[in-house]
Design a protein around this motif. Structure first.
Motif, PDB file in Angstrom:
ATOM      1  N   SER A 106      -5.454  -5.013   3.651  1.00  0.00           N
ATOM      2  CA  SER A 106      -4.344  -3.890   3.152  1.00  0.00           C
ATOM      3  C   SER A 106      -3.183  -4.725   2.516  1.00  0.00           C
ATOM      4  CB  SER A 106      -4.121  -3.032   4.229  1.00  0.00           C
ATOM      5  OG  SER A 106      -3.002  -3.616   4.940  1.00  0.00           O
ATOM      6  N   LEU A 107      -2.648  -3.847   1.524  1.00  0.00           N
ATOM      7  CA  LEU A 107      -1.494  -4.636   0.861  1.00  0.00           C
ATOM      8  C   LEU A 107      -0.397  -3.726   1.601  1.00  0.00           C
ATOM      9  CD1 LEU A 107      -0.152  -5.706  -1.625  1.00  0.00           C
ATOM     10  CD2 LEU A 107      -0.283  -3.619  -2.884  1.00  0.00           C
ATOM     11  N   THR A 108       0.575  -4.664   2.119  1.00  0.00           N
ATOM     12  CA  THR A 108       1.854  -4.010   2.455  1.00  0.00           C
ATOM     13  C   THR A 108       2.938  -3.989   1.588  1.00  0.00           C
ATOM     14  OG1 THR A 108       1.163  -4.836   4.755  1.00  0.00           O
ATOM     15  CG2 THR A 108       3.469  -4.393   4.304  1.00  0.00           C
ATOM     16  N   VAL A 109       3.582  -2.995   1.152  1.00  0.00           N
ATOM     17  CA  VAL A 109       4.540  -2.662   0.126  1.00  0.00           C
ATOM     18  C   VAL A 109       5.870  -2.439   0.922  1.00  0.00           C
ATOM     19  CG1 VAL A 109       5.234  -1.388  -1.756  1.00  0.00           C
ATOM     20  CG2 VAL A 109       2.849  -1.802  -1.343  1.00  0.00           C
ATOM     21  N   GLY A 110       6.864  -3.390   0.896  1.00  0.00           N
ATOM     22  CA  GLY A 110       8.170  -3.135   1.323  1.00  0.00           C
ATOM     23  C   GLY A 110       9.044  -2.063   0.788  1.00  0.00           C
ATOM     24  N   ALA A 111       9.431  -1.312   1.611  1.00  0.00           N
ATOM     25  CA  ALA A 111      10.241  -0.135   1.355  1.00  0.00           C
ATOM     26  C   ALA A 111      10.874  -0.139  -0.013  1.00  0.00           C
ATOM     27  CB  ALA A 111      10.902   0.679   2.349  1.00  0.00           C
ATOM     28  N   ARG A 112      11.695  -1.456  -0.271  1.00  0.00           N
ATOM     29  CA  ARG A 112      12.604  -1.629  -1.413  1.00  0.00           C
ATOM     30  C   ARG A 112      11.846  -2.090  -2.547  1.00  0.00           C
ATOM     31  NH1 ARG A 112      17.017  -0.380  -2.640  1.00  0.00           N
ATOM     32  NH2 ARG A 112      17.342  -2.074  -3.857  1.00  0.00           N
ATOM     33  N   VAL A 113      10.787  -2.179  -2.732  1.00  0.00           N
ATOM     34  CA  VAL A 113       9.988  -2.832  -3.942  1.00  0.00           C
ATOM     35  C   VAL A 113      10.009  -1.516  -4.942  1.00  0.00           C
ATOM     36  CG1 VAL A 113       7.712  -3.024  -4.946  1.00  0.00           C
ATOM     37  CG2 VAL A 113       8.218  -3.774  -2.470  1.00  0.00           C
ATOM     38  N   ILE A 114      10.677  -1.867  -5.826  1.00  0.00           N
ATOM     39  CA  ILE A 114      11.006  -1.025  -7.377  1.00  0.00           C
ATOM     40  C   ILE A 114       9.652  -0.615  -7.886  1.00  0.00           C
ATOM     41  CG2 ILE A 114      13.290  -1.526  -7.558  1.00  0.00           C
ATOM     42  CD1 ILE A 114      12.365  -3.209  -9.985  1.00  0.00           C
ATOM     43  N   HIS A 115       9.565   0.557  -8.299  1.00  0.00           N
ATOM     44  CA  HIS A 115       8.453   1.220  -9.048  1.00  0.00           C
ATOM     45  C   HIS A 115       7.964   0.093 -10.143  1.00  0.00           C
ATOM     46  CE1 HIS A 115       9.544   4.810  -7.061  1.00  0.00           C
ATOM     47  NE2 HIS A 115      10.494   5.258  -8.042  1.00  0.00           N
ATOM     48  N   ALA A 116       8.748  -0.611 -10.761  1.00  0.00           N
ATOM     49  CA  ALA A 116       8.311  -1.352 -11.864  1.00  0.00           C
ATOM     50  C   ALA A 116       7.595  -2.627 -11.720  1.00  0.00           C
ATOM     51  CB  ALA A 116       9.738  -1.935 -12.723  1.00  0.00           C
ATOM     52  N   ARG A 117       7.819  -2.832 -10.232  1.00  0.00           N
ATOM     53  CA  ARG A 117       7.087  -4.288  -9.710  1.00  0.00           C
ATOM     54  C   ARG A 117       5.518  -3.598  -9.619  1.00  0.00           C
ATOM     55  NH1 ARG A 117       9.665  -6.755  -4.652  1.00  0.00           N
ATOM     56  NH2 ARG A 117       7.871  -8.057  -4.971  1.00  0.00           N
ATOM     57  N   LEU A 118       5.268  -2.475  -9.338  1.00  0.00           N
ATOM     58  CA  LEU A 118       3.830  -2.070  -9.291  1.00  0.00           C
ATOM     59  C   LEU A 118       3.060  -1.772 -10.442  1.00  0.00           C
ATOM     60  CD1 LEU A 118       5.016  -0.003  -6.268  1.00  0.00           C
ATOM     61  CD2 LEU A 118       3.383  -1.877  -6.004  1.00  0.00           C
ATOM     62  N   GLU A 119       3.967  -1.901 -11.669  1.00  0.00           N
ATOM     63  CA  GLU A 119       3.109  -2.114 -13.032  1.00  0.00           C
ATOM     64  C   GLU A 119       2.410  -3.500 -13.090  1.00  0.00           C
ATOM     65  OE1 GLU A 119       5.367   0.083 -16.273  1.00  0.00           O
ATOM     66  OE2 GLU A 119       7.020  -0.282 -14.933  1.00  0.00           O
ATOM     67  N   ALA A 120       2.664  -4.543 -12.348  1.00  0.00           N
ATOM     68  CA  ALA A 120       2.105  -5.634 -12.443  1.00  0.00           C
ATOM     69  C   ALA A 120       2.070  -6.048 -10.885  1.00  0.00           C
ATOM     70  CB  ALA A 120       2.582  -6.591 -13.388  1.00  0.00           C
ATOM     71  N   PRO A 121       1.330  -5.462 -10.113  1.00  0.00           N
ATOM     72  CA  PRO A 121       1.652  -6.012  -8.674  1.00  0.00           C
ATOM     73  C   PRO A 121       1.277  -7.455  -8.409  1.00  0.00           C
ATOM     74  CG  PRO A 121      -0.149  -4.389  -9.158  1.00  0.00           C
ATOM     75  CD  PRO A 121       0.206  -4.336 -10.421  1.00  0.00           C
ATOM     76  N   THR A 122       1.998  -7.952  -7.577  1.00  0.00           N
ATOM     77  CA  THR A 122       1.509  -9.344  -7.165  1.00  0.00           C
ATOM     78  C   THR A 122       1.545  -9.058  -5.280  1.00  0.00           C
ATOM     79  OG1 THR A 122       3.673  -9.993  -6.783  1.00  0.00           O
ATOM     80  CG2 THR A 122       2.257 -10.743  -8.788  1.00  0.00           C
ATOM     81  N   GLY A 123       0.811 -10.231  -4.639  1.00  0.00           N
ATOM     82  CA  GLY A 123       0.853 -10.159  -3.446  1.00  0.00           C
ATOM     83  C   GLY A 123       1.033 -11.468  -2.610  1.00  0.00           C
ATOM     84  N   ALA A 124       1.845 -11.453  -1.634  1.00  0.00           N
ATOM     85  CA  ALA A 124       1.703 -13.010  -0.836  1.00  0.00           C
ATOM     86  C   ALA A 124       0.561 -12.839  -0.018  1.00  0.00           C
ATOM     87  CB  ALA A 124       2.932 -13.185  -0.121  1.00  0.00           C
ATOM     88  N   MET A 125      -0.172 -13.811  -0.214  1.00  0.00           N
ATOM     89  CA  MET A 125      -1.508 -14.325   0.292  1.00  0.00           C
ATOM     90  C   MET A 125      -1.307 -14.704   1.801  1.00  0.00           C
ATOM     91  SD  MET A 125      -3.755 -12.731  -1.486  1.00  0.00           S
ATOM     92  CE  MET A 125      -3.313 -12.043  -3.117  1.00  0.00           C
ATOM     93  N   PRO A 126      -2.181 -14.610   2.630  1.00  0.00           N
ATOM     94  CA  PRO A 126      -2.004 -15.351   3.988  1.00  0.00           C
ATOM     95  C   PRO A 126      -1.669 -16.723   3.821  1.00  0.00           C
ATOM     96  CG  PRO A 126      -4.030 -13.934   3.946  1.00  0.00           C
ATOM     97  CD  PRO A 126      -3.495 -13.947   2.469  1.00  0.00           C
ATOM     98  N   ASP A 127      -2.213 -17.281   2.913  1.00  0.00           N
ATOM     99  CA  ASP A 127      -1.797 -18.800   2.964  1.00  0.00           C
ATOM    100  C   ASP A 127      -0.493 -19.152   2.141  1.00  0.00           C
ATOM    101  OD1 ASP A 127      -2.193 -18.360   0.276  1.00  0.00           O
ATOM    102  OD2 ASP A 127      -3.892 -19.544  -0.089  1.00  0.00           O
ATOM    103  N   GLY A 128       0.229 -17.972   1.965  1.00  0.00           N
ATOM    104  CA  GLY A 128       1.628 -17.943   1.279  1.00  0.00           C
ATOM    105  C   GLY A 128       1.856 -18.297  -0.096  1.00  0.00           C
ATOM    106  N   ARG A 129       0.650 -18.240  -0.621  1.00  0.00           N
ATOM    107  CA  ARG A 129       0.566 -18.275  -2.271  1.00  0.00           C
ATOM    108  C   ARG A 129       0.777 -16.831  -2.490  1.00  0.00           C
ATOM    109  NH1 ARG A 129      -3.691 -19.025  -4.776  1.00  0.00           N
ATOM    110  NH2 ARG A 129      -5.121 -18.583  -2.701  1.00  0.00           N
ATOM    111  N   THR A 130       1.633 -16.460  -3.815  1.00  0.00           N
ATOM    112  CA  THR A 130       1.811 -15.142  -4.382  1.00  0.00           C
ATOM    113  C   THR A 130       0.852 -15.239  -5.652  1.00  0.00           C
ATOM    114  OG1 THR A 130       3.944 -14.910  -3.781  1.00  0.00           O
ATOM    115  CG2 THR A 130       3.345 -13.411  -5.627  1.00  0.00           C
TER     116      THR A 130
END
Ligand SMILES: Cc1cc2nc3c(=O)[nH]c(=O)nc-3n(C[C@H](O)[C@H](O)[C@H](O)COP(=O)(O)OP(=O)(O)OC[C@H]3O[C@@H](n4cnc5c(N)ncnc54)[C@H](O)[C@@H]3O)c2cc1C
Lengths: 299, 774
Positions: free
Chosen positions: A69-93
């Motif tokens: 699952s993708l955990t989205v922090g409450a203060r992530v702005i809408h614009a960031r979801l236009e090109a979503p990235t995620g920090a992976m378990p190994d720390g890379r984004t």
């Protein structure tokens, strides 16, 4: 168009935010991006005594991928979801792939206008709980989980229990929405989103999100989700319409049949932006189109 | 080379683009005024409690009522108090006023004011106000809600309709709209401690008229009030009538001896500023066998709200409809009844185009509906009907000067390539999905009319003329003082081009002073597409006088005949020679060496001229291409073409700007913007979440082509062009929507054509829910 008098605090740790919420209770309101709260205060529809600005708190604006699952922090702005990235378990984004990875940008572009997407937050939208808000529809359709913190405690609330009525959620006044977990959706899922609004950037009159899971062997739908906004006080799921899809192979007729059931299944109230009958028509069109969109190539 | 006709950059823009303009809200230093407004549409005021001024305070100070200014037997004359007295008549009507140190505090104070109002039933909407037994808006003055009723018919109308080859009946409805200036209204008043003179800065269109009426109301000499319209962020007619609020701001500043300001917020602007356009037209039209529109009968009703507007009156919409309905067509027989009906809703003022967007919608829908019945297409029926003999006198006696009604349409149709469009449409119909449609609209725009036109309305205050004072100072720069009151149109730039040509200087040496009653001659301001024609005409005449003066000075200095002097490029030269003198040198002589002036000449270089023409007609053809989604009713405008004939173009770029802005408002009228009341008279559209102006995403590029018929009715050859965009666009768009859905049998004659209305029309035409939705 000027707010009533209020006090303003801007703590810089989560603990201090939770303390403030605990102390002021329902006299306080959390300020996130301010794109809904500030206009409501200017209209004096909201009259909080105390504003607790969470803009200085670190750790609320991350996106990470954990356990499917993708955990989205409450203060992530809408614009960031236009090109979503995620920090992976190994720390890379990494750019978020998969069905959710292509669904989020598709949905994000419908949230307001660019300046609003640059300030408004994902958590703010979920906590505000507008029944036509794209993120609320998405959360309800995908069965997201909301993470609520309070002084000395945390709980996870399922989307089905979270949205109670217009602008009202299961959050207690002392609670802060910290993050939302969204299922990533495996490659066997197909998702679509379609909305009708009067102008670019307006809240939807009606919006529909669909997600269907295909049996790799038969190509038939094994699981179906249809969520619509703009037809009730909260975003709703349409189980009867979903049921018509299960066991069927996606196609125009199947979609039209499900859309027809969907139009009958909603019970909208009319308002300035659309009568009940019109909203039903829109549900029919939006559900069919979202299904058709999702019937394309995998995300 | 002449300056007129060139698209030079606007002198107004650097200030505005750098954000250093001065709007009323930028003045500051004043206490905040807030109005307490009626929450109900109709009711009796039992009491007002709290820290507020009411009508009793105004009465105690001897403040007068706004008096009626229209004198016609069919007009109900009313005196309007500045705050509600005894009754409230619309949601948003000002009942009381508070003053706070800041806007937020004023809002707090306003909340403390308690209005004890006994609610009464309200008359809402045209049918609601006309119904037998409808609640009366002014029960003491009138036993019906019909406040103005004009009627006329040419002899033989009924017979003509009887013998017509084809008769077409049609009803069109225009929803209520608001002009929605970017800057809402506002005013700021300071009264000098010594001498007691008051300066009012207000966001308005007609400063001299506002000075007169406020002084009449407050019983003060006009010499003691200076009215200034600083930068004005859009007006469109909404800032033409007196705002009751502005008069109260002057009163408060004099009474309290402290600067006060009222800055209207968006909700107030939508709820309690002026509305417009709520109208219904029923037409019966008779065509002969050649498809000529021979006879036209109309019943027009305009909902004029709860009070008239000063000085335009609540006859403005219905009486314009009566006078101008035949538009660009030439029916021999014309009959009309046009009524203004009061209701418990916000009052109406003129809004860009006034009744003509609805008039044009009625006529252009009529042509499109009649065409297939007569076996013609929309182009051919117009070709056979548009005016082509000039001057043409309309059945109501209006003289149309020469125009290019047919030529504009032919050019527009060629430009869009109608044939290619029809093939695309054919393909789309077979494919399903969004349906393309095309709509044509041809119309005339009556502009630049002076006193004669207003005098025909029998008004107590007759606007019309414009005066201009022009002087060249010793440095050779020209100052033009005008009574018109430009607010963003670019008039300063255009006037400087006219002056530059006449006196042989360049526009950079011309300054225009406007919108300040202390510094300008009395005039009527900017409205009704009049400023270029009237202020432009007066400027042209004054500049010619100045040129004559300069010519005789030069003749004296150069020992030549005045007739041989040519003014150009900053010099006065003897024609055909290089003998000359700088104009700046002449300016010095005129002021500093008056001993060298020709005998009898007045020192200095000041002239003045007035201009007061009967009016002129611009014309245009608009073509809209739309896509309509039959499942949602959504309409998107894909293409918009304008062929405009506005006479001589002083500055083509400015003209294009006027057209573009107008077309955007017209598209908004056609598809988006609507003020809505519920049946109890509560207004539902009080924010921009509910009242929907278009964003850039809803507007296509607007392609503009020009024809240039120099008017013989104006001294500059220019015609007015301020309203045309708004007048033509709604009908073009509605015709396009109808064309897109014609194969389904849809006929939609109501604007705005909201998605819900379009969808309902599809439903009722096809009798089925959505077709294929993919
Ligand atoms: C012109 C315009 C158009 C818009 N169009 C759309 C649209 O099309 N679709 C759409 O979805 N939205 C739209 N919005 C709303 C926008 O998305 C807002 O950003 C969003 O609804 C709220 O997010 P926010 O961060 O601005 O929250 P805020 O305005 O700061 O807060 C909103 C509410 O949530 C509460 N809150 C915020 N964060 C938390 C938290 N972490 N924990 C607990 N409570 C919290 C606040 O107390 C408040 O009650 C539009 C807004 C505008 C002004």
């Amino acid at each position: 168009m000027k707010p009533a008098r209020f006090a303003y605090v801007a703590p810089d740790s989560i603990e201090d935010v939770l303390d403030a919420l605990d102390r002021f209770g329902d006299e306080a309101k959390v300020l996130s991006g301010g794109q809904s709260l500030v206009p409501m205060m200017n209209f004096r529809l909201a009259r909080p005594e105390v504003i607790v600005d969470i803009g200085r708190v670190g750790g609320l604006d991350g996106m990470s991928v954990v356990n499917g699952s993708l955990t989205v922090g409450a203060r992530v702005i809408h614009a960031r979801l236009e090109a979503p990235t995620g920090a992976m378990p190994d720390g890379r984004t990494e750019p978020l792939g998969g069905v959710l990875g292509s669904l989020l940008p598709e949905v994000a572009r419908f949230v307001g206008h660019l300046p609003i997407r640059a300030r408004g937050t994902f958590g703010g939208s979920i906590a505000h709980a507008d029944p036509a808000a794209e993120w609320c529809i998405l959360a309800r359709t995908l069965d997201a989980e909301m993470v609520a913190l309070r002084r000395g405690g945390e709980r996870v609330i399922a989307a089905a229990d979270f949205f109670e009525t217009v602008f009202t959620t299961a959050l207690e006044p002392e609670e802060l929405l910290a993050a939302v977990h969204l299922p990533i959706l495996g490659d066997d899922w197909r998702a679509g989103f379609c909305e009708f609004s009067r102008r670019a950037g307006d809240f939807a009159v009606v919006a529909a999100m669909t997600a269907v899971r295909l049996d790799p062997a038969t190509g038939a739908i094994s699981e179906a989700r249809i969520g619509v906004g703009g037809v009730a006080g909260v975003p709703v799921r349409l189980p009867a319409a979903e049921a018509t899809l299960v066991g069927e192979v996606p196609g125009a007729e199947v979609h039209a049949a499900a859309a027809e059931v969907a139009a009958g299944e909603v019970d909208p109230a009319g308002d300035l932006h659309g009568s009940a009958a019109y909203r039903r028509d829109l549900v029919r069109a939006m559900v069919a189109r979202a299904l058709a969109q999702g019937a394309g190539a995998p995300g | 080379m002449s300056w007129v006709g060139r698209s030079i950059r606007r002198v107004e823009d650097p200030t505005l683009l750098r954000g250093v303009g001065m709007f009323v809200g930028d003045i500051g230093g004043a206490a905040a005024v807030r109005f307490v407004r009626s929450p109900v549409a109709s009711g009796l005021i039992r009491a007002v409690r709290g820290p507020a001024y009411t009508i009793e305070d105004l009465d105690a100070d001897g403040v007068g009522n706004i008096e009626a200014v229209l004198h016609r037997p069919d007009y109900v004359r009313l005196a309007q108090p500045l705050l509600a007295r005894e009754r409230v008549r619309y949601v948003g009507e000002p009942v009381a006023v508070v003053v706070g140190d800041t806007a937020a505090e004023a809002e707090d104070l306003a909340e403390q004011v308690e209005l004890d109002i006994e609610p009464l039933p309200a008359a809402v909407g045209i049918d609601g106000a006309l119904a037998p037994g409808a609640p009366l808006v002014h029960p003491d003055e009138s036993d019906s809600n019909v406040m103005v009723a004009g009627e006329m018919a040419t002899p033989g109308l009924a017979e003509a309709l009887d013998r017509a080859h084809a008769v077409v009946d049609l009803e069109i409805v225009s929803g209520r709209q608001a002009a929605l200036p970017l800057e809402a209204r506002g005013s700021h008043a300071v009264t000098e401690r010594f001498g007691g003179r008051t300066t009012l800065h207000a966001s308005i269109q007609a400063p001299h008229m506002v000075r007169t009426v406020i002084c009449d109301l407050l019983g003060m000499p006009e010499a003691d009030l200076r009215v200034v319209a600083p930068d004005v962020g859009g007006a469109f007619g909404q800032k033409l009538p007196l705002a009751r609020e502005d008069a109260i701001v002057v009163w408060l500043s004099r009474r309290l001896g402290r600067p006060v300001a009222w800055i209207e917020d968006r909700s107030e602007n939508l709820m309690a500023s002026w509305h417009s356009r709520e109208q219904r037209y029923r037409l019966r039209a008779g065509f002969d066998a050649e498809a000529h529109l021979e006879s036209l009968q109309a019943d027009v009703v305009a909902n004029v709200g709860a009070w008239p507007c000063y000085p335009i009156t609540w006859g403005v919409e219905p009486l314009m409809a009566l006078a101008e309905l035949p538009g660009p067509y030439t029916p021999e027989h014309y009959g009309v009844r046009s009524r203004g009906v009061a209701s418990h809703t916000c009052p109406m003022s003129p809004y860009r185009g006034v009744s003509r967007p609805a008039i044009t919608l009625a006529l252009e829908r009529l042509m499109d509906i009649a065409a297939p019945r007569l076996g013609l297409d929309p182009v051919e029926i117009r070709r056979r009907n548009l005016q082509s003999d000039f001057p043409h006198t309309s059945p109501t006696g209006l003289r149309h000067d020469e125009g290019t009604y047919r030529e504009a349409m032919e050019l527009a149709v060629r430009h869009v390539d109608l044939g290619a469009f029809r093939s695309r449409q054919h393909v789309a119909r077979a494919a399903g999905g969004p349906q393309p449609g095309i709509g044509i609209c041809t119309f005339s725009e009556r502009t630049g009319y002076g006193t004669p036109a207003f005098a025909a309305r029998a008004m107590g205050v007759t606007p019309g003329y414009e005066n201009v004072e022009l002087s060249m100072d010793p440095s050779g720069y020209v100052t033009v003082r005008i009574g018109a009151s430009p607010h963003g149109q670019g008039l300063e730039t255009a006037l400087s081009q006219i002056v530059a040509d006449e006196v042989g200087t360049d526009p950079g040496r011309v300054r225009v002073v406007a919108s300040d009653t202390d510094r300008t001659p009395y005039g009527w301001g900017s409205f009704a597409s009049r400023a270029m024609v009237l202020a432009g005409g007066a400027t042209y005449l004054a500049a010619q006088q100045l040129a004559t003066k300069l010519g005789s000075l030069a003749a004296e200095a150069l020992e030549a005949a005045a007739d041989d002097i040519v003014l150009a490029d900053g010099r006065a030269t003897v024609a055909g020679t290089s003998v000359g003198v700088d104009i700046a040198e002449l300016a010095r002589i005129a002021h500093h060496h008056t001993q060298r002036l020709p005998a009898g000449a007045t020192p200095g270089l000041s002239v003045q001229a007035g201009y007061d023409p009967a009016g002129t007609f611009s014309n245009a053809c608009h073509v809209a291409e739309v896509d309509v989604d039959p499942d949602t009713g959504g309409v998107s405008v894909r293409r918009f073409v304008v062929v405009e004939d506005a006479g001589r173009l002083i500055n083509p770029m400015i003209v294009d700007g006027q057209i573009r802005g107008g077309v955007v408002q017209g598209i908004a009228n056609a598809l988006l913007e609507e003020i809505v009341y519920d049946e109890d008279g509560n207004i539902l559209t009080t924010s921009l979440m509910d009242y929907l102006p278009p964003t850039v995403a809803e507007i296509p590029d607007i392609e503009i082509l020009h024809l240039e018929t120099l008017s013989d009715a104006t001294v500059t050859g220019a015609k007015g062009v301020g309203e045309g965009g708004t007048i033509g666009a709604p009908a073009a768009v509605l015709n396009a929507v109808n064309d897109a859905l014609a194969h389904l049998g849809v006929e939609l004659n109501e604007m705005p054509a909201t998605p819900e209305r379009v969808r309902a029309a599809v439903r009722s035409a096809t009798g089925t829910p959505a077709g294929p939705t993919n």
